[in-house]
Design a protein around this motif. Structure first.
Motif, PDB file in Angstrom:
ATOM      1  N   MET A 125      -0.672  15.570 -25.101  1.00 41.03           N
ATOM      2  CA  MET A 125       0.531  15.976 -25.831  1.00 41.03           C
ATOM      3  C   MET A 125       1.653  14.965 -25.617  1.00 41.03           C
ATOM      4  N   MET A 126       2.355  14.642 -26.695  1.00 39.44           N
ATOM      5  CA  MET A 126       3.520  13.768 -26.607  1.00 39.44           C
ATOM      6  C   MET A 126       4.637  14.332 -27.480  1.00 39.44           C
ATOM      7  N   PRO A 127       5.893  14.270 -27.013  1.00 41.69           N
ATOM      8  CA  PRO A 127       7.022  14.707 -27.829  1.00 41.69           C
ATOM      9  C   PRO A 127       7.155  13.818 -29.067  1.00 41.69           C
ATOM     10  N   ALA A 128       7.615  14.399 -30.157  1.00 45.04           N
ATOM     11  CA  ALA A 128       7.799  13.643 -31.402  1.00 45.04           C
ATOM     12  C   ALA A 128       9.213  13.818 -31.935  1.00 45.04           C
TER      13      ALA A 128
ATOM     14  N   VAL B 146       7.266  10.441 -34.749  1.00 43.84           N
ATOM     15  CA  VAL B 146       7.036   9.293 -33.870  1.00 43.84           C
ATOM     16  C   VAL B 146       6.984   9.770 -32.412  1.00 43.84           C
ATOM     17  N   SER B 147       5.931   9.430 -31.697  1.00 45.18           N
ATOM     18  CA  SER B 147       5.822   9.770 -30.277  1.00 45.18           C
ATOM     19  C   SER B 147       6.867   8.981 -29.494  1.00 45.18           C
ATOM     20  N   PHE B 148       7.542   9.653 -28.546  1.00 44.51           N
ATOM     21  CA  PHE B 148       8.605   8.970 -27.799  1.00 44.51           C
ATOM     22  C   PHE B 148       8.750   9.576 -26.410  1.00 44.51           C
ATOM     23  N   ASP B 149       9.527   8.909 -25.561  1.00 42.79           N
ATOM     24  CA  ASP B 149       9.780   9.365 -24.199  1.00 42.79           C
ATOM     25  C   ASP B 149      11.258   9.718 -24.060  1.00 42.79           C
ATOM     26  N   PRO B 150      11.594  11.013 -24.015  1.00 45.39           N
ATOM     27  CA  PRO B 150      13.007  11.384 -23.894  1.00 45.39           C
ATOM     28  C   PRO B 150      13.609  10.996 -22.547  1.00 45.39           C
TER      29      PRO B 150
ATOM     30  N   LYS C 202      20.990   8.013 -24.568  1.00 48.25           N
ATOM     31  CA  LYS C 202      21.546   9.122 -25.331  1.00 48.25           C
ATOM     32  C   LYS C 202      21.603   8.773 -26.816  1.00 48.25           C
ATOM     33  N   GLY C 203      20.929   9.590 -27.625  1.00 46.49           N
ATOM     34  CA  GLY C 203      20.927   9.391 -29.067  1.00 46.49           C
ATOM     35  C   GLY C 203      20.049   8.253 -29.552  1.00 46.49           C
ATOM     36  N   LYS C 204      19.321   7.599 -28.622  1.00 47.11           N
ATOM     37  CA  LYS C 204      18.488   6.453 -29.001  1.00 47.11           C
ATOM     38  C   LYS C 204      17.071   6.640 -28.450  1.00 47.11           C
ATOM     39  N   PRO C 205      16.203   7.314 -29.197  1.00 52.51           N
ATOM     40  CA  PRO C 205      14.842   7.554 -28.695  1.00 52.51           C
ATOM     41  C   PRO C 205      14.047   6.274 -28.493  1.00 52.51           C
ATOM     42  N   LEU C 206      13.354   6.209 -27.370  1.00 53.39           N
ATOM     43  CA  LEU C 206      12.495   5.065 -27.050  1.00 53.39           C
ATOM     44  C   LEU C 206      11.055   5.457 -27.372  1.00 53.39           C
TER      45      LEU C 206
ATOM     46  N   ASP D 108       5.078   6.247 -11.995  1.00 54.23           N
ATOM     47  CA  ASP D 108       5.961   6.138 -13.158  1.00 54.23           C
ATOM     48  C   ASP D 108       5.564   7.207 -14.165  1.00 54.23           C
ATOM     49  N   LEU D 109       6.191   8.388 -14.076  1.00 52.42           N
ATOM     50  CA  LEU D 109       5.797   9.536 -14.891  1.00 52.42           C
ATOM     51  C   LEU D 109       6.124   9.345 -16.357  1.00 52.42           C
ATOM     52  N   SER D 110       5.277   9.907 -17.207  1.00 52.92           N
ATOM     53  CA  SER D 110       5.493   9.894 -18.653  1.00 52.92           C
ATOM     54  C   SER D 110       5.721  11.331 -19.109  1.00 52.92           C
ATOM     55  N   PRO D 111       6.108  11.538 -20.375  1.00 49.49           N
ATOM     56  CA  PRO D 111       6.236  12.898 -20.896  1.00 49.49           C
ATOM     57  C   PRO D 111       4.914  13.425 -21.467  1.00 49.49           C
TER      58      PRO D 111
END
Length: 203
Positions: free
Chosen positions: A125-128, A137-141, A146-150, A189-192
């Protein structure tokens, strides 16, 4: 005095029942409405049959097993905790969480955490969110500003994984590589990404 105590006891019981047994209510306020994503049985059967016909034997042969993973099980509490955890961080970063992507992966050979899962398919699972007009788009919050998803794609490049071609295809063609730091960290190095599922097979 006695009647006052009974009144407050009844009030406390009512509050407990209301807050303790409250079901999830959908955005339209009616929890009895059927979600649009529910399949009919004919649709379900046609999809299962097509998988059997076009993938079941092929996947099994490719990995040298009788059958690859068919069921990924996520515990309901784990799912709720995962979504709440991601939602909280997205709210802090002012980034809308638009959904959860389920990504196909596979446990590596000699998977140490659970050896019986080695070389079996798994869902991750990945946040979108939406980035530069591109949806889902899958991203890491947690690594985002702030306001700029990576995006996941940018982070994976920092780990020398350049085969991720499923996000930001349109926007990245006309843009230079992001200047934001995506260098990998240490072993913790944890991921979401969410996984740790039960799978079948193996049983």
């Amino acid at each position: 005095m006695k009647s006052t105590k009974l009144y407050f006891s009844a009030l406390l019981c009512t509050l407990f029942l209301f807050t303790g047994c409250k079901d999830y209510v959908r955005g339209n306020g009616n929890s009895n409405d059927r979600p649009d994503i529910i399949l009919t049985y004919p649709e379900l059967v046609s999809m299962l049959q097509h998988y059997d016909k076009t993938r079941k034997q092929q996947f099994a042969a490719a990995v040298g097993k009788d059958e690859d993973t068919r069921i990924n099980h996520f515990n309901l509490k784990d799912l709720k905790d995962y979504i709440a955890y991601i939602e909280k961080e997205c709210k802090k970063k002012n980034i809308p969480l638009t959904g959860i992507n389920f990504i196909s992966g596979a446990y590596p050979d000699n998977y140490r955490l659970d050896p019986k899962k080695s070389n079996y398919q798994a869902l991750i699972m990945m946040p979108a969110t939406t980035i530069d007009g591109e949806e889902n788009v899958s991203f890491d919050p947690f690594k985002s500003e702030k306001g700029k998803p990576l995006s996941l794609k940018e982070i994976l490049e920092g780990y020398s994984y350049t085969s991720w071609t499923y996000d930001e295809l349109k926007s990245r063609k006309s843009k230079k590589k992001s200047s934001r730091s995506t260098q990998k960290g240490g072993g913790n190095d944890l991921s979401p990404a969410g996984n740790r599922t039960g799978i079948s097979p193996p049983n």
